[in-house]
Scaffold this motif. Structure first.
Motif, PDB file in Angstrom:
ATOM      1  N   ILE A 161       0.825  -1.176  -0.146  1.00  0.00           N
ATOM      2  CA  ILE A 161      -0.017   0.030  -0.115  1.00  0.00           C
ATOM      3  C   ILE A 161       0.796   1.278   0.283  1.00  0.00           C
ATOM      4  N   SER A 162       1.915   1.132   0.876  1.00  0.00           N
ATOM      5  CA  SER A 162       2.847   2.378   0.918  1.00  0.00           C
ATOM      6  C   SER A 162       3.553   2.618  -0.345  1.00  0.00           C
ATOM      7  N   MET A 163       3.706   1.598  -1.269  1.00  0.00           N
ATOM      8  CA  MET A 163       4.687   1.840  -2.228  1.00  0.00           C
ATOM      9  C   MET A 163       3.662   2.252  -3.477  1.00  0.00           C
ATOM     10  N   ILE A 164       2.315   1.900  -3.446  1.00  0.00           N
ATOM     11  CA  ILE A 164       1.292   2.255  -4.587  1.00  0.00           C
ATOM     12  C   ILE A 164       0.989   3.558  -4.051  1.00  0.00           C
ATOM     13  N   SER A 165       0.807   4.084  -2.769  1.00  0.00           N
ATOM     14  CA  SER A 165       0.420   5.562  -2.581  1.00  0.00           C
ATOM     15  C   SER A 165       1.589   6.482  -2.749  1.00  0.00           C
ATOM     16  N   THR A 166       2.970   5.908  -2.830  1.00  0.00           N
ATOM     17  CA  THR A 166       3.957   6.963  -3.101  1.00  0.00           C
ATOM     18  C   THR A 166       4.134   7.042  -4.403  1.00  0.00           C
ATOM     19  N   ALA A 167       3.661   6.008  -5.168  1.00  0.00           N
ATOM     20  CA  ALA A 167       3.932   6.016  -6.646  1.00  0.00           C
ATOM     21  C   ALA A 167       2.774   6.939  -7.271  1.00  0.00           C
ATOM     22  N   MET A 168       1.493   6.932  -6.637  1.00  0.00           N
ATOM     23  CA  MET A 168       0.356   7.898  -6.991  1.00  0.00           C
ATOM     24  C   MET A 168       0.605   9.139  -6.267  1.00  0.00           C
ATOM     25  N   GLY A 169       1.636   9.859  -5.621  1.00  0.00           N
ATOM     26  CA  GLY A 169       2.007  11.095  -5.388  1.00  0.00           C
ATOM     27  C   GLY A 169       1.821  11.457  -3.789  1.00  0.00           C
ATOM     28  N   TYR A 170       1.388  10.425  -2.906  1.00  0.00           N
ATOM     29  CA  TYR A 170       1.190  10.877  -1.487  1.00  0.00           C
ATOM     30  C   TYR A 170       2.314   9.941  -1.102  1.00  0.00           C
ATOM     31  N   PRO A 171       3.281  10.519  -0.633  1.00  0.00           N
ATOM     32  CA  PRO A 171       4.644   9.482   0.061  1.00  0.00           C
ATOM     33  C   PRO A 171       4.014   8.843   1.277  1.00  0.00           C
ATOM     34  N   MET A 172       4.265   7.578   1.589  1.00  0.00           N
ATOM     35  CA  MET A 172       4.119   7.044   2.643  1.00  0.00           C
ATOM     36  C   MET A 172       5.537   6.257   3.116  1.00  0.00           C
ATOM     37  N   GLN A 173       6.183   6.981   3.953  1.00  0.00           N
ATOM     38  CA  GLN A 173       7.519   6.549   4.201  1.00  0.00           C
ATOM     39  C   GLN A 173       7.613   5.883   5.591  1.00  0.00           C
ATOM     40  N   TYR A 174       6.754   4.860   5.727  1.00  0.00           N
ATOM     41  CA  TYR A 174       7.083   3.896   6.864  1.00  0.00           C
ATOM     42  C   TYR A 174       8.001   2.969   6.701  1.00  0.00           C
ATOM     43  N   ASN A 175       8.702   2.617   8.069  1.00  0.00           N
ATOM     44  CA  ASN A 175       9.751   1.766   8.140  1.00  0.00           C
ATOM     45  C   ASN A 175       9.637   0.409   8.718  1.00  0.00           C
ATOM     46  N   SER A 176       8.184   0.233   9.450  1.00  0.00           N
ATOM     47  CA  SER A 176       7.887  -0.904  10.003  1.00  0.00           C
ATOM     48  C   SER A 176       6.373  -0.921  10.502  1.00  0.00           C
ATOM     49  N   ALA A 177       6.046  -2.103  10.836  1.00  0.00           N
ATOM     50  CA  ALA A 177       4.643  -2.124  11.283  1.00  0.00           C
ATOM     51  C   ALA A 177       4.556  -1.511  12.692  1.00  0.00           C
ATOM     52  N   GLU A 178       5.460  -1.297  13.431  1.00  0.00           N
ATOM     53  CA  GLU A 178       5.466  -0.887  14.809  1.00  0.00           C
ATOM     54  C   GLU A 178       5.512   0.663  14.487  1.00  0.00           C
ATOM     55  N   GLU A 179       6.007   1.126  13.670  1.00  0.00           N
ATOM     56  CA  GLU A 179       5.717   2.727  13.271  1.00  0.00           C
ATOM     57  C   GLU A 179       4.368   3.076  13.042  1.00  0.00           C
ATOM     58  N   ILE A 180       3.647   2.131  12.127  1.00  0.00           N
ATOM     59  CA  ILE A 180       2.552   2.177  11.944  1.00  0.00           C
ATOM     60  C   ILE A 180       1.397   2.453  13.151  1.00  0.00           C
ATOM     61  N   PHE A 181       1.787   1.367  13.957  1.00  0.00           N
ATOM     62  CA  PHE A 181       0.858   1.123  15.055  1.00  0.00           C
ATOM     63  C   PHE A 181       0.912   2.231  16.194  1.00  0.00           C
ATOM     64  N   ALA A 182       2.139   3.035  16.122  1.00  0.00           N
ATOM     65  CA  ALA A 182       2.411   4.291  16.920  1.00  0.00           C
ATOM     66  C   ALA A 182       1.390   5.253  16.150  1.00  0.00           C
ATOM     67  N   GLU A 183       1.328   5.393  15.130  1.00  0.00           N
ATOM     68  CA  GLU A 183       0.535   6.457  14.499  1.00  0.00           C
ATOM     69  C   GLU A 183      -0.865   6.141  14.742  1.00  0.00           C
ATOM     70  N   VAL A 184      -1.323   4.732  14.720  1.00  0.00           N
ATOM     71  CA  VAL A 184      -2.604   4.267  15.134  1.00  0.00           C
ATOM     72  C   VAL A 184      -2.896   4.977  16.624  1.00  0.00           C
ATOM     73  N   ALA A 185      -2.255   4.714  17.289  1.00  0.00           N
ATOM     74  CA  ALA A 185      -2.538   5.006  18.808  1.00  0.00           C
ATOM     75  C   ALA A 185      -2.584   6.644  19.022  1.00  0.00           C
ATOM     76  N   LYS A 186      -1.941   7.286  18.202  1.00  0.00           N
ATOM     77  CA  LYS A 186      -1.891   8.898  18.380  1.00  0.00           C
ATOM     78  C   LYS A 186      -3.325   9.393  17.650  1.00  0.00           C
ATOM     79  N   VAL A 187      -4.034   8.584  16.944  1.00  0.00           N
ATOM     80  CA  VAL A 187      -5.128   9.106  16.281  1.00  0.00           C
ATOM     81  C   VAL A 187      -6.548   8.381  16.572  1.00  0.00           C
ATOM     82  N   THR A 188      -6.255   7.275  17.142  1.00  0.00           N
ATOM     83  CA  THR A 188      -7.169   6.340  17.501  1.00  0.00           C
ATOM     84  C   THR A 188      -7.473   6.161  19.013  1.00  0.00           C
ATOM     85  N   PRO A 189      -8.457   6.835  19.647  1.00  0.00           N
ATOM     86  CA  PRO A 189      -8.593   7.090  21.068  1.00  0.00           C
ATOM     87  C   PRO A 189      -8.668   5.807  21.804  1.00  0.00           C
TER      88      PRO A 189
END
Length: 526
Positions: free
Chosen positions: A325-353
């Motif tokens: 998904i990150s590669m497709i999004s980046t190719a379509m013009g919205y960069p998703m520069q995640y390095n790991s699943a843990e990094e994504i989960f940290a974002e989840v915790a910030k926006v998901t009460p």
């Protein structure tokens, strides 16, 4: 689930409706068996004489699609016999009078006419549920896959609040999820009307929050299309489609219609771990990693968030879904520069009460149930203690309506579909094991001996199941599991694509199709 799986074994009363629990959810079925051994009263509402129905104290063998009449009938008896929890209703709910007025006509005798369940049996069940110290309602897609599926769930919630059987241990409204991470997918916003954690896209403040966090502008406030609506618009408004881990060629109702629309797309991409029937139609197939080949989390039916750890490397060019998904999004013009699943989960915790206090580090020490709003929070075993999320619990009075398609002279039988214990979904994984498909190699159509005799069908005969939409051939199994007038099979065998026959009529609220009831005729293949 409002409550937890482990609590089921301590329930004094269990009402399992529209769920073939021991086959469809065998782990939870074990908890029901434990409850039986501890003396629980178990009532099963199901048109079929399933294994769990055989274990139950009472089997309510209702007519297909009559769930609302049954549940309203139980509420009628509980109110008429003054068994309802007056303190709970007064302190924690609203619109009780509207419910009382609606269920007044659902007398035991009237409900017996609709459901086929004797009036005295209805009274026994209503008294048992209302008087129990703890009563748990379990349900699955036998309740939701109807044109009135949302109203069926309202009727369950009405009964639960009426008797105060929620907000405490071993009670509640407990939908058993059909796949291992469908709860997690919904939690993360894989629904057309919500951001993660069920934050509505229509709310301006929600859109503003995610626009700022994601660095974008003008997120749409109008809900998108559901899965069924996407298939309807494929080849029309929708010209290209990315399908991840789904096999709609076999799993969607009126499958001929689904296949036709998918084939009319300008461009189809399928992201999967096997070359499914749908993937065979794709312009591009993206090889995904299986659960054992990636890191991340699953959130199961009891809201339990669990770590998933990579055991082996993905084969060939396969990648984790988040990487693709990150590669497709980046190719379509919205960069998703995640390095790991843990990094994504940290974002989840910030926006998901509800996930705010969960982290990959905490999950290393064990799973947690949301809501878990802070790092110090222990997680939530059961919901709605003291008050509901909206404040007062709202009664939603609902009326019984018949299924969209009823038997007639041309199509005299009702077909219902479901699952078998030994296979899963459309067989994409379970029919590649080298073991399960040997142990349980072929599908069959359950047909009552009375219907088989009328049609000149013997056990094992090849028969043709025909509806207004299509036809399939399958072997017949003569049995008393189904009542006269009803036939049943699963959707798990590619060589028996039963969804060519099923009805795509949908619940207007949830947009879920009425898989559980359609009119068919059955004829012997000469």
């Amino acid at each position: 689930m409002t409550n937890s799986i482990k609590e089921i074994e301590d329930a004094e009363f269990i009402l399992a409706t529209g769920t073939n629990t021991t086959e469809g959810h065998p782990v939870i079925g074990i908890q029901v068996k434990k409850a039986i051994r501890k003396g629980a009263t178990v009532v099963v509402a199901d048109p079929r004489k399933t294994e769990i129905a055989g274990l139950a104290n009472i089997h309510l063998q209702i007519k297909s699609g009559s769930d609302i009449a049954l549940l309203n009938g139980l509420a009628n008896i509980i109110i008429a016999e003054d068994l309802w929890d007056k303190e709970f209703v007064k302190e924690r709910t609203e619109d009780f009078d509207a419910l009382k007025e609606t269920v007044a006509k659902y007398t035991p005798e009237y409900v017996e006419e609709i459901t086929g369940v004797p009036a005295e049996t209805l009274k026994e069940v209503a008294r048992g549920y209302a008087k129990a110290k703890s009563a748990s309602i379990l349900y699955t897609m036998g309740l939701t896959q109807h044109i009135c599926g949302t109203h069926n769930v309202f009727a369950v919630a009405n009964l639960t609040m009426l008797c105060g059987q929620i907000g405490k241990a071993s009670s509640g409204v407990n939908p058993l999820r059909g796949q291992n991470n469908v709860q997690g997918a919904c939690d993360m916003g894989a629904l057309p009307a919500f951001f993660p954690a069920y934050q509505p896209v229509a709310v301006d403040a929600n859109r503003a929050k995610f626009e700022e966090f994601w660095g974008v502008k003008d997120l749409p406030g109008k809900p998108g299309l559901t899965v069924g609506e996407i298939i309807d618009e494929s080849g029309k408004k929708i010209k290209a489609l990315l399908i991840m881990g789904e096999n709609p060629i076999l799993s969607d109702p009126d499958a001929n219609h689904a296949a036709h629309n998918i084939e009319n797309l300008d461009f189809l991409v399928v992201q999967d771990i096997f070359l499914t029937e749908t993937a065979q139609l794709a312009d591009v197939v993206l090889p995904a990693a299986s659960f054992a080949e990636k890191d991340g989390t699953f959130s199961n039916t009891e809201r339990r968030v669990q770590r998933v750890r990579k055991a082996v490397e993905p084969p060939g060019e396969a990648k984790a879904d988040w990487e693709i998904i990150s590669m497709i999004s980046t190719a379509m013009g919205y960069p998703m520069q995640y390095n790991s699943a843990e990094e994504i989960f940290a974002e989840v915790a910030k926006v998901t009460p509800s996930y705010g206090g969960i982290s990959s580090a905490r999950l290393e020490n064990g799973s947690l149930q949301w809501p878990c709003p802070t790092p110090e929070h222990p997680g939530t075993k059961f919901l709605h203690v003291g008050k509901f999320a909206r404040g007062l619990g709202k009664f939603h009075p609902v009326e019984y309506i018949p299924p969209n398609e009823m038997p007639d002279a041309e199509y005299p039988l009702i077909l219902s579909t479901g699952r078998r214990r030994y296979h899963y979904h459309t067989g994409t994984m379970t029919q590649r094991t080298g073991a399960l498909e040997v142990f349980y190699p072929a599908e069959y159509l359950e047909i009552n001996c009375a219907d088989a005799e009328k049609l000149g069908i013997s056990d094992g005969d090849k028969v043709r199941v025909i509806s207004r939409r299509g036809q399939v051939e399958v072997a017949a199994k003569i049995t008393d599991i189904v009542t006269p007038g009803m036939v049943f099979t699963s959707f798990q065998y590619p060589d028996v694509p039963i969804n060519k026959v099923t009805n795509a009529a949908r619940d207007p609220i949830s947009k879920i199709p009425e898989y559980k009831v359609c009119a068919v005729k059955v004829e012997k293949v000469s």
